[in-house]
Scaffold this active site. Structure first.
Site, PDB file in Angstrom:
ATOM      1  N   HIS A  52       0.841  -1.195   0.000  1.00 42.42           N
ATOM      2  CA  HIS A  52       0.000   0.000   0.000  1.00 42.42           C
ATOM      3  C   HIS A  52       0.880   1.250   0.000  1.00 42.42           C
ATOM      4  O   HIS A  52       2.092   1.169   0.216  1.00 42.42           O
ATOM      5  CB  HIS A  52      -0.939   0.011   1.211  1.00 42.42           C
ATOM      6  CG  HIS A  52      -0.270  -0.120   2.533  1.00 42.42           C
ATOM      7  ND1 HIS A  52       0.644   0.772   3.021  1.00 42.42           N
ATOM      8  CD2 HIS A  52      -0.386  -1.068   3.487  1.00 42.42           C
ATOM      9  CE1 HIS A  52       1.050   0.385   4.205  1.00 42.42           C
ATOM     10  NE2 HIS A  52       0.462  -0.739   4.510  1.00 42.42           N
TER      11      HIS A  52
HETATM   12  P1  TYD Z   1      -2.292  -3.897   7.361  1.00 42.73           P
HETATM   13  O1  TYD Z   1      -2.246  -2.452   7.018  1.00 42.73           O
HETATM   14  O2  TYD Z   1      -2.918  -4.829   6.370  1.00 42.73           O
HETATM   15  O3  TYD Z   1      -0.845  -4.427   7.707  1.00 42.73           O
HETATM   16  P2  TYD Z   1       0.485  -4.397   6.812  1.00 42.73           P
HETATM   17  O4  TYD Z   1       0.360  -3.248   5.872  1.00 42.73           O
HETATM   18  O5  TYD Z   1       1.574  -4.194   7.762  1.00 42.73           O
HETATM   19  O6  TYD Z   1       0.606  -5.692   6.112  1.00 42.73           O
HETATM   20  O7  TYD Z   1      -3.026  -4.017   8.746  1.00 42.73           O
HETATM   21  C1  TYD Z   1      -3.502  -5.254   9.279  1.00 42.73           C
HETATM   22  C2  TYD Z   1      -4.755  -4.982  10.106  1.00 42.73           C
HETATM   23  O8  TYD Z   1      -4.459  -4.142  11.230  1.00 42.73           O
HETATM   24  C3  TYD Z   1      -5.822  -4.266   9.317  1.00 42.73           C
HETATM   25  O9  TYD Z   1      -7.072  -4.829   9.690  1.00 42.73           O
HETATM   26  C4  TYD Z   1      -5.781  -2.857   9.801  1.00 42.73           C
HETATM   27  C5  TYD Z   1      -5.249  -2.982  11.216  1.00 42.73           C
HETATM   28  N1  TYD Z   1      -4.421  -1.833  11.641  1.00 42.73           N
HETATM   29  C6  TYD Z   1      -4.894  -0.972  12.617  1.00 42.73           C
HETATM   30  O10 TYD Z   1      -6.023  -1.120  13.129  1.00 42.73           O
HETATM   31  N2  TYD Z   1      -4.094   0.070  13.017  1.00 42.73           N
HETATM   32  C7  TYD Z   1      -2.864   0.265  12.485  1.00 42.73           C
HETATM   33  O11 TYD Z   1      -2.148   1.224  12.876  1.00 42.73           O
HETATM   34  C8  TYD Z   1      -2.390  -0.625  11.450  1.00 42.73           C
HETATM   35  C9  TYD Z   1      -1.043  -0.439  10.836  1.00 42.73           C
HETATM   36  C10 TYD Z   1      -3.210  -1.669  11.076  1.00 42.73           C
END
Ligand code: TYD
Length: 154
Positions: A52
């Site tokens: 992302h």
């Molecule tokens: P995600 O953004 O998919 O993780 P990464 O980019 O590191 O692979 O996040 C995983 C889950 O956690 C998603 O449901 C969103 C949640 N999340 C939060 O609630 N707060 C946060 O600060 C982050 C980074 C993720």
């Protein structure tokens, strides 16, 4: 070619016979005030995380244990890969940069410092959409500052 603004940051290590201690102060050791931290661990080596870009958040990533890699893309055709493998070295990632984290070691703990509170709406999770937004931004800049000319207020 590299991506503008991305840089590795070396943090001083305070060490004595008791072990080591690394300090990261917002606006001192990194270029933003820290509003949020999260950390990623337990990811298998074949997992790709991130995938992302963020409209608003800047990040510093530090593998405080183990190692991983991060691939960044600026949406203009430039990309770079960085190894995160030392608890006293971080990477600064500005906003509007595509990022993939991968190649996690079994013991990887990837600490992420963020400049903003979590807001799912500022995440761009579709790569083509990201490229389109970057392209639109570039077009706007080209209109505002014609090549060889003075900037024009828009
Ligand atoms: P995600 O953004 O998919 O993780 P990464 O980019 O590191 O692979 O996040 C995983 C889950 O956690 C998603 O449901 C969103 C949640 N999340 C939060 O609630 N707060 C946060 O600060 C982050 C980074 C993720």
């Amino acid at each position: 070619m590299g991506c503008k603004g991305v840089q590795m940051i070396e943090f001083p290590q305070n060490g004595d016979e008791r072990g080591r201690l690394v300090v990261v102060e917002g606006c001192e050791d990194i270029p933003f005030a820290i509003k949020r931290i999260f950390y990623i661990y337990g990811s298998d080596s074949d997992v790709v995380r991130g995938q992302h870009a963020n409209r608003a958040s800047e990040f510093v990533l530090i593998n405080v244990a183990g190692h991983s890699k991060v691939r960044v893309k600026d949406g203009k055709g430039n990309e770079a890969v960085f190894s995160l493998n030392r608890p006293h070295t971080g990477i600064y990632l500005p906003k509007m940069l595509w990022k993939d984290m991968y190649d996690f070691s079994n013991d990887s703990v990837l600490l992420c410092l963020a400049s903003e509170h979590y807001d799912s709406k500022e995440y761009i999770r579709d790569y083509n959409e990201f490229v389109e937004i970057i392209k639109a931004q570039n077009d706007m800049e080209a209109i505002a500052i014609p090549e060889g000319g003075q900037g024009t207020r828009i």
